[in-house]
Motif scaffolding. Structure first.
Motif, PDB file in Angstrom:
ATOM      1  N   LEU A  36      -6.739 -53.316  31.101  1.00 31.46           N
ATOM      2  CA  LEU A  36      -8.043 -53.673  31.568  1.00 31.46           C
ATOM      3  C   LEU A  36      -8.897 -53.594  30.319  1.00 31.46           C
ATOM      4  O   LEU A  36      -9.764 -54.626  30.008  1.00 31.46           O
ATOM      5  CB  LEU A  36      -8.594 -52.936  32.629  1.00 31.46           C
ATOM      6  N   ARG A  37      -8.710 -52.526  29.388  1.00 34.63           N
ATOM      7  CA  ARG A  37      -9.604 -52.374  28.270  1.00 34.63           C
ATOM      8  C   ARG A  37      -9.034 -53.439  27.221  1.00 34.63           C
ATOM      9  O   ARG A  37      -9.961 -53.900  26.503  1.00 34.63           O
ATOM     10  CB  ARG A  37      -9.381 -50.894  27.376  1.00 34.63           C
ATOM     11  N   LYS A  47     -13.023 -59.393  36.354  1.00 42.87           N
ATOM     12  CA  LYS A  47     -13.460 -58.492  37.438  1.00 42.87           C
ATOM     13  C   LYS A  47     -13.896 -56.901  36.424  1.00 42.87           C
ATOM     14  O   LYS A  47     -13.098 -56.181  36.368  1.00 42.87           O
ATOM     15  CB  LYS A  47     -12.521 -58.043  38.484  1.00 42.87           C
ATOM     16  N   THR A  48     -15.025 -57.121  35.967  1.00 39.90           N
ATOM     17  CA  THR A  48     -15.466 -55.764  35.181  1.00 39.90           C
ATOM     18  C   THR A  48     -15.453 -54.716  36.118  1.00 39.90           C
ATOM     19  O   THR A  48     -15.418 -53.607  35.448  1.00 39.90           O
ATOM     20  CB  THR A  48     -16.681 -56.238  34.540  1.00 39.90           C
ATOM     21  N   HIS A  49     -15.524 -54.674  37.245  1.00 33.78           N
ATOM     22  CA  HIS A  49     -15.781 -53.382  38.239  1.00 33.78           C
ATOM     23  C   HIS A  49     -14.490 -52.784  38.274  1.00 33.78           C
ATOM     24  O   HIS A  49     -14.389 -51.555  38.667  1.00 33.78           O
ATOM     25  CB  HIS A  49     -16.357 -53.733  39.538  1.00 33.78           C
ATOM     26  N   ASP A  50     -13.353 -53.588  37.996  1.00 33.79           N
ATOM     27  CA  ASP A  50     -12.130 -52.779  38.089  1.00 33.79           C
ATOM     28  C   ASP A  50     -11.972 -51.480  37.057  1.00 33.79           C
ATOM     29  O   ASP A  50     -11.272 -50.640  37.236  1.00 33.79           O
ATOM     30  CB  ASP A  50     -10.785 -53.838  37.730  1.00 33.79           C
ATOM     31  N   ARG A  56     -12.292 -43.897  38.111  1.00 31.72           N
ATOM     32  CA  ARG A  56     -12.730 -43.353  39.274  1.00 31.72           C
ATOM     33  C   ARG A  56     -11.343 -42.634  40.026  1.00 31.72           C
ATOM     34  O   ARG A  56     -11.244 -41.635  40.567  1.00 31.72           O
ATOM     35  CB  ARG A  56     -13.492 -43.792  40.435  1.00 31.72           C
ATOM     36  N   GLU A  57     -10.606 -43.463  40.052  1.00 38.29           N
ATOM     37  CA  GLU A  57      -9.081 -43.161  40.908  1.00 38.29           C
ATOM     38  C   GLU A  57      -8.517 -42.047  39.848  1.00 38.29           C
ATOM     39  O   GLU A  57      -7.886 -41.071  40.235  1.00 38.29           O
ATOM     40  CB  GLU A  57      -8.272 -44.485  40.949  1.00 38.29           C
TER      41      GLU A  57
END
Length: 70
Positions: A36-37, A47-50, A56-57
């Motif tokens: 993602l980075r 989807k930047t919220h990923d 958090r996970e």
């Protein structure tokens, strides 16, 4: 990383996993976070919220692993 419906794993589900399963899950999460980075850096991340979801996970799994060591 995600459940069958694409949702995050519940904390109840994570608590039922063994230590080895949690470590494998944590490794998968770190790989996903790296991916993602890289997508964000190249402008391909839709989807930047990923990013925060995975962060958090990782915190949840790390917390469970540290609790099982004690």
């Amino acid at each position: 990383v995600c459940g069958p419906d694409g949702a995050l794993m519940e904390l109840k589900e994570l608590r039922q996993k063994s230590s080895a399963d949690l470590k494998a899950h944590l490794l998968d999460l770190h790989k996903e976070q790296f991916s993602l980075r890289m997508q964000k850096a190249t402008g391909q991340l839709a989807k930047t919220h990923d990013i925060s979801r995975v962060r958090r996970e990782i915190a949840r799994v790390s917390m469970l692993l540290s609790n099982t060591k004690q």
